[in-house]
Structures are given as structure tokens and as C-alpha cells.
Motif scaffolding. Structure first.
Motif, PDB file in Angstrom:
ATOM      1  N   GLY A   6       0.785  -1.226   0.000  1.00  0.00           N
ATOM      2  CA  GLY A   6       0.000   0.000   0.000  1.00  0.00           C
ATOM      3  C   GLY A   6       0.819   1.279   0.000  1.00  0.00           C
ATOM      4  O   GLY A   6       0.381   2.309   0.518  1.00  0.00           O
ATOM      5  N   ARG A   7       2.009   1.249  -0.601  1.00  0.00           N
ATOM      6  CA  ARG A   7       2.800   2.480  -0.698  1.00  0.00           C
ATOM      7  C   ARG A   7       2.243   3.379  -1.797  1.00  0.00           C
ATOM      8  O   ARG A   7       1.647   2.901  -2.758  1.00  0.00           O
ATOM      9  N   ASP A   8       2.497   4.675  -1.654  1.00  0.00           N
ATOM     10  CA  ASP A   8       2.004   5.649  -2.631  1.00  0.00           C
ATOM     11  C   ASP A   8       2.821   5.552  -3.913  1.00  0.00           C
ATOM     12  O   ASP A   8       4.052   5.722  -3.899  1.00  0.00           O
ATOM     13  N   VAL A   9       2.157   5.297  -5.032  1.00  0.00           N
ATOM     14  CA  VAL A   9       2.848   5.084  -6.303  1.00  0.00           C
ATOM     15  C   VAL A   9       3.462   6.385  -6.824  1.00  0.00           C
ATOM     16  O   VAL A   9       4.552   6.377  -7.417  1.00  0.00           O
ATOM     17  N   PHE A  10       2.797   7.504  -6.606  1.00  0.00           N
ATOM     18  CA  PHE A  10       3.288   8.782  -7.134  1.00  0.00           C
ATOM     19  C   PHE A  10       4.641   9.150  -6.539  1.00  0.00           C
ATOM     20  O   PHE A  10       5.593   9.457  -7.272  1.00  0.00           O
ATOM     21  N   THR A  11       4.757   9.131  -5.218  1.00  0.00           N
ATOM     22  CA  THR A  11       6.031   9.476  -4.598  1.00  0.00           C
ATOM     23  C   THR A  11       7.086   8.415  -4.872  1.00  0.00           C
ATOM     24  O   THR A  11       8.278   8.734  -5.005  1.00  0.00           O
ATOM     25  N   PHE A  12       6.690   7.157  -4.981  1.00  0.00           N
ATOM     26  CA  PHE A  12       7.648   6.103  -5.315  1.00  0.00           C
ATOM     27  C   PHE A  12       8.235   6.349  -6.703  1.00  0.00           C
ATOM     28  O   PHE A  12       9.431   6.150  -6.934  1.00  0.00           O
ATOM     29  N   LEU A  13       7.392   6.819  -7.630  1.00  0.00           N
ATOM     30  CA  LEU A  13       7.862   7.134  -8.978  1.00  0.00           C
ATOM     31  C   LEU A  13       8.786   8.348  -8.967  1.00  0.00           C
ATOM     32  O   LEU A  13       9.806   8.366  -9.666  1.00  0.00           O
ATOM     33  N   LEU A  14       8.463   9.364  -8.175  1.00  0.00           N
ATOM     34  CA  LEU A  14       9.318  10.547  -8.082  1.00  0.00           C
ATOM     35  C   LEU A  14      10.727  10.173  -7.638  1.00  0.00           C
ATOM     36  O   LEU A  14      11.723  10.576  -8.259  1.00  0.00           O
ATOM     37  N   TYR A  15      10.798   9.399  -6.568  1.00  0.00           N
ATOM     38  CA  TYR A  15      12.108   8.993  -6.061  1.00  0.00           C
ATOM     39  C   TYR A  15      12.767   7.973  -6.990  1.00  0.00           C
ATOM     40  O   TYR A  15      14.003   7.893  -7.043  1.00  0.00           O
ATOM     41  N   GLY A  16      11.974   7.189  -7.706  1.00  0.00           N
ATOM     42  CA  GLY A  16      12.535   6.272  -8.685  1.00  0.00           C
ATOM     43  C   GLY A  16      13.209   7.017  -9.829  1.00  0.00           C
ATOM     44  O   GLY A  16      14.291   6.633 -10.287  1.00  0.00           O
ATOM     45  N   ILE A  17      12.574   8.084 -10.309  1.00  0.00           N
ATOM     46  CA  ILE A  17      13.188   8.927 -11.341  1.00  0.00           C
ATOM     47  C   ILE A  17      14.483   9.530 -10.815  1.00  0.00           C
ATOM     48  O   ILE A  17      15.504   9.558 -11.517  1.00  0.00           O
ATOM     49  N   ARG A  18      14.465   9.990  -9.585  1.00  0.00           N
ATOM     50  CA  ARG A  18      15.652  10.605  -8.967  1.00  0.00           C
ATOM     51  C   ARG A  18      16.818   9.615  -8.930  1.00  0.00           C
ATOM     52  O   ARG A  18      17.932   9.936  -9.357  1.00  0.00           O
ATOM     53  N   ASN A  19      16.575   8.411  -8.436  1.00  0.00           N
ATOM     54  CA  ASN A  19      17.651   7.427  -8.300  1.00  0.00           C
ATOM     55  C   ASN A  19      18.156   6.940  -9.654  1.00  0.00           C
ATOM     56  O   ASN A  19      19.369   6.787  -9.866  1.00  0.00           O
ATOM     57  N   SER A  20      17.243   6.668 -10.577  1.00  0.00           N
ATOM     58  CA  SER A  20      17.649   6.168 -11.886  1.00  0.00           C
ATOM     59  C   SER A  20      18.470   7.200 -12.647  1.00  0.00           C
ATOM     60  O   SER A  20      19.503   6.869 -13.247  1.00  0.00           O
ATOM     61  N   LEU A  21      18.032   8.453 -12.631  1.00  0.00           N
ATOM     62  CA  LEU A  21      18.775   9.497 -13.344  1.00  0.00           C
ATOM     63  C   LEU A  21      20.108   9.795 -12.663  1.00  0.00           C
ATOM     64  O   LEU A  21      21.092  10.135 -13.342  1.00  0.00           O
ATOM     65  N   LEU A  22      20.167   9.667 -11.339  1.00  0.00           N
ATOM     66  CA  LEU A  22      21.438   9.871 -10.633  1.00  0.00           C
ATOM     67  C   LEU A  22      22.473   8.855 -11.094  1.00  0.00           C
ATOM     68  O   LEU A  22      23.611   9.210 -11.443  1.00  0.00           O
ATOM     69  N   ILE A  23      22.081   7.578 -11.105  1.00  0.00           N
ATOM     70  CA  ILE A  23      23.009   6.522 -11.501  1.00  0.00           C
ATOM     71  C   ILE A  23      23.400   6.674 -12.968  1.00  0.00           C
ATOM     72  O   ILE A  23      24.588   6.609 -13.326  1.00  0.00           O
ATOM     73  N   ALA A  24      22.409   6.874 -13.839  1.00  0.00           N
ATOM     74  CA  ALA A  24      22.693   6.958 -15.272  1.00  0.00           C
ATOM     75  C   ALA A  24      23.540   8.182 -15.611  1.00  0.00           C
ATOM     76  O   ALA A  24      24.466   8.098 -16.433  1.00  0.00           O
ATOM     77  N   THR A  25      23.268   9.317 -14.996  1.00  0.00           N
ATOM     78  CA  THR A  25      24.024  10.533 -15.288  1.00  0.00           C
ATOM     79  C   THR A  25      25.467  10.414 -14.807  1.00  0.00           C
ATOM     80  O   THR A  25      26.408  10.782 -15.529  1.00  0.00           O
ATOM     81  N   ALA A  26      25.652   9.905 -13.584  1.00  0.00           N
ATOM     82  CA  ALA A  26      27.010   9.735 -13.068  1.00  0.00           C
ATOM     83  C   ALA A  26      27.807   8.764 -13.933  1.00  0.00           C
ATOM     84  O   ALA A  26      28.974   9.015 -14.260  1.00  0.00           O
ATOM     85  N   ALA A  27      27.179   7.649 -14.324  1.00  0.00           N
ATOM     86  CA  ALA A  27      27.868   6.671 -15.163  1.00  0.00           C
ATOM     87  C   ALA A  27      28.193   7.248 -16.538  1.00  0.00           C
ATOM     88  O   ALA A  27      29.277   7.016 -17.080  1.00  0.00           O
ATOM     89  N   ALA A  28      27.261   8.021 -17.117  1.00  0.00           N
ATOM     90  CA  ALA A  28      27.500   8.608 -18.441  1.00  0.00           C
ATOM     91  C   ALA A  28      28.639   9.625 -18.399  1.00  0.00           C
ATOM     92  O   ALA A  28      29.485   9.660 -19.306  1.00  0.00           O
ATOM     93  N   LEU A  29      28.693  10.455 -17.350  1.00  0.00           N
ATOM     94  CA  LEU A  29      29.762  11.449 -17.244  1.00  0.00           C
ATOM     95  C   LEU A  29      31.122  10.781 -17.064  1.00  0.00           C
ATOM     96  O   LEU A  29      32.106  11.159 -17.722  1.00  0.00           O
ATOM     97  N   LEU A  30      31.191   9.792 -16.180  1.00  0.00           N
ATOM     98  CA  LEU A  30      32.465   9.108 -15.947  1.00  0.00           C
ATOM     99  C   LEU A  30      32.904   8.320 -17.183  1.00  0.00           C
ATOM    100  O   LEU A  30      34.090   8.288 -17.528  1.00  0.00           O
ATOM    101  N   THR A  31      31.940   7.686 -17.845  1.00  0.00           N
ATOM    102  CA  THR A  31      32.264   6.938 -19.059  1.00  0.00           C
ATOM    103  C   THR A  31      32.807   7.856 -20.141  1.00  0.00           C
ATOM    104  O   THR A  31      33.796   7.534 -20.813  1.00  0.00           O
TER     105      THR A  31
END
Length: 329
Positions: A103-128
Motif C-alpha cells: 500500500g505504498r504511494d505510487v506517485f512518490t515512489f515514482l518521483l524517487y525512482g526517477i531521482r535514483n535512476s537518473l542519478l546513476i545513469a548521469t554519473a555513469a555517463a559522465l564518468l564513461t
């Protein structure tokens, strides 16, 4: 204005307003005329703003991605622990519904999911990109044994099954740092993802830049710099790099959406970030368990990821066209 100035500005081949425009300004002008590119840029910026501002948006919204609202608030779940309301329990209180079972809130879970996914992808893309640029330019400029060694390493990395390696050896690597009885820290998982993506991702951009440098180092302006006694560092930064920004930017724009989908795919198969850490792949994995009963839980994360990846790919195409001097203005 003197007569000489008037004559100069009126010369054929020097249209008014273009005689002092740099290549960067010309590229920006071409980009602004590309409607698809501009729209894509706004979409990409929107996602990054949402990711950066996720805590503030969640605070204004009044919920967080970890509280089990369905289990804490009576009347939200039926006897099977599914939302009572249709479409995943979407309501004025829960904009994207609530997750089954917990019963977790899907909207906030998606917000933080976007945050974490873009953090990992952006850091990896810059270092690569940084690692690929350094290795590619170094190998191309030095040549000889250095170029041969780097070329063989690139061939091995490009032929290596990266995803299978990551899936197979991830548990083994985690056991080295974390005892079997303990949970893997999120920071260690994020760091490992970024390092692995960087180690296996730099080869393609390094190979491209190596070829570009091999061609550029024989050009007259590089030979002239050598004759004047310029150091290798000056030649690289003053002569070679200005001619390599276009392929570097194009490759960087291709890396980030690829890393977004790769990270989500790893999380989906159970490698990488895992529940309860918000992530695009985690949301799709959870939604896949209940999609036969309600597809809503896969709809929002899947649609968000598709929109972002498509927008960033279109943005990359627009950047490539804007930087291409042969593009019609």
C-alpha cells in the motif's frame, strides 16, 4: 561607421549579422529551429527537475514512498490486499494509486525512482565519457605500442557480454563486501552500478575518438604546432579537443538513455537496486507481478521511462544535426 566598415559589412558572402557569429552560436541557432529538439529538451529538463525536486514535491504532496498507507489506513484495501478503488486506487489523495500488498504511494515512489535512476545513469555517463575521452585521445595521439594495447583492450570489452557478467558475478562480488546475513547497503549498490557501467562503457567512445585523433594528428595545423615547439598537452587541448567536441557530445547524449534502460533492466531481473529502494526497474518488477489483475502499476513507470528515453534520443539527434556544419541553416 566609416566607408570602409560599410563596405566590409556589405561584401557578398558576409550576410548581415553573421560575420561575427561563432560556431557555437550557429549551432544554437540551428537547434532552436528544430521544434522536435526544443520540445525534447523541455521534456528532459522536466524529468531532471522532478528528480532533483522529488523530496520537495513529496513534502508538498504530503506523502512519502516508504509509508504503507494501504495497511495503515482502513478502507483502502480489500480482503486480498488490493486497492478497493479501480485503476490501482487512484483518487484525489493518491494521484497514481497505491501499491498492492504493502500500500505504498505510487506517485512518490515514482518521483524517487526517477531521482535514483537518473542519478546513476548521469554519473555513469559522465564518468564513461571522461574515461573514454582520455583513453581514446591518448591512444590516438601516442600511437605505437600504446595504441595497439588500448585497441586490444577495447576489442575485448566490446565483445564481452556485459549484462550476463553483471548478473552472474554480482552476488559473488557483494559477498566480498557484505556478509550473507546482512543487507547490501544502497550506497554500495549504487557505487557498484556506476563503476561497472563505466568500466564496460568507455570502449565505444574511446574507439571513436582514437580514430578521429589518428586522422587529425596528420593534419597541417597539428604539424605546425609541433614545429613551433608546442607541448603534447597544448596540442591536445588547443588543437585536437576543439575538433572533437561534436563526436564527444553526440556519444554522451547516446550514453545516458542507454544507461537508464540498462539500470532499470538490471533492477527488473533482481540485480542492482532492490525493493524498498525506489527505482524505475523496481516499480516495473513489482507491477509485473500483478499486471494480470491491474496494469496500472506498470503503466506509470513504464510510460515515464519510455517518454524520457525517446525524448533524450530525439534531443541527441537534434544536437547532432545542430553541430553538423553541413546542416542547412
Amino acid at each position: 561607421m566609416t566607408k570602409e566598415d560599410s563596405a566590409t559589412s556589405a561584401k557578398p558572402g558576409n550576410p548581415k549579422g553573421t560575420e561575427s557569429r561563432s560556431p557555437g552560436r550557429l549551432a544554437w541557432t540551428r537547434f532552436k529551429r528544430d521544434r522536435a529538439g526544443v520540445i525534447s529538451a523541455f521534456v528532459v529538463i522536466f524529468f531532471f527537475v522532478v528528480g532533483i525536486g522529488a523530496p520537495l514535491i513529496a513534502k508538498l504532496y504530503g506523502k512519502d514512498p516508504y509509508t504503507t498507507y494501504g495497511m495503515n489506513i482502513p478502507g483502502l484495501f480489500n480482503e486480498f490486499n488490493y486497492p478497493v478503488k479501480p485503476n490501482g486506487g487512484i483518487s484525489s489523495d493518491f494521484w497514481f494509486g497505491i501499491e498492492p500488498q504493502l500500500g505504498r504511494d505510487v506517485f512518490t515512489f515514482l518521483l524517487y525512482g526517477i531521482r535514483n535512476s537518473l542519478l546513476i545513469a548521469t554519473a555513469a555517463a559522465l564518468l564513461t565519457t571522461l574515461l573514454g575521452v582520455v583513453i581514446g585521445i591518448t591512444a590516438g595521439y601516442l600511437g605505437g605500442k600504446t595504441d595497439y594495447f588500448v585497441g586490444r583492450v577495447i576489442d575485448i570489452l566490446l565483445a564481452f557480454p556485459q549484462t550476463l557478467f553483471f548478473i552472474a558475478f554480482w552476488p559473488v562480488v557483494m559477498l566480498i563486501f557484505v556478509p550473507p546475513t546482512d543487507n547490501t547497503p544502497v550506497w554500495l549498490t549504487v557505487t557498484s552500478l556506476i563503476i561497472v557501467m563505466t568500466v564496460f562503457g568507455w570502449a565505444s567512445i574511446a574507439r571513436l575518438l582514437r580514430g578521429e585523433v589518428l586522422a587529425l594528428r596528420e593534419r597541417e595545423f597539428v604539424e605546425a604546432a609541433k614545429v613551433t615547439g608546442a607541448s603534447p598537452a597544448r596540442i591536445i587541448f588547443k588543437e585536437l579537443l576543439p575538433n572533437l567536441w561534436t563526436p564527444i557530445l553526440i556519444q554522451a547524449t547516446l550514453l545516458l538513455p542507454a544507461y537508464v534502460t540498462a539500470e532499470a533492466g538490471l533492477a527488473f531481473v533482481g540485480v542492482g537496486l532492490s525493493d524498498p529502494t525506489p527505482d524505475w526497474g523496481v516499480m516495473i518488477q513489482n507491477g509485473a507481478k500483478v499486471y494480470q489483475n491491474d496494469i496500472t502499476f506498470m503503466l506509470f513507470p513504464g510510460l515515464a521511462m519510455v517518454i524520457f528515453v525517446v525524448a533524450f534520443n530525439l534531443l541527441g539527434d537534434s544536437v547532432r544535426d545542430a553541430l553538423d556544419p553541413k546542416t542547412k541553416r
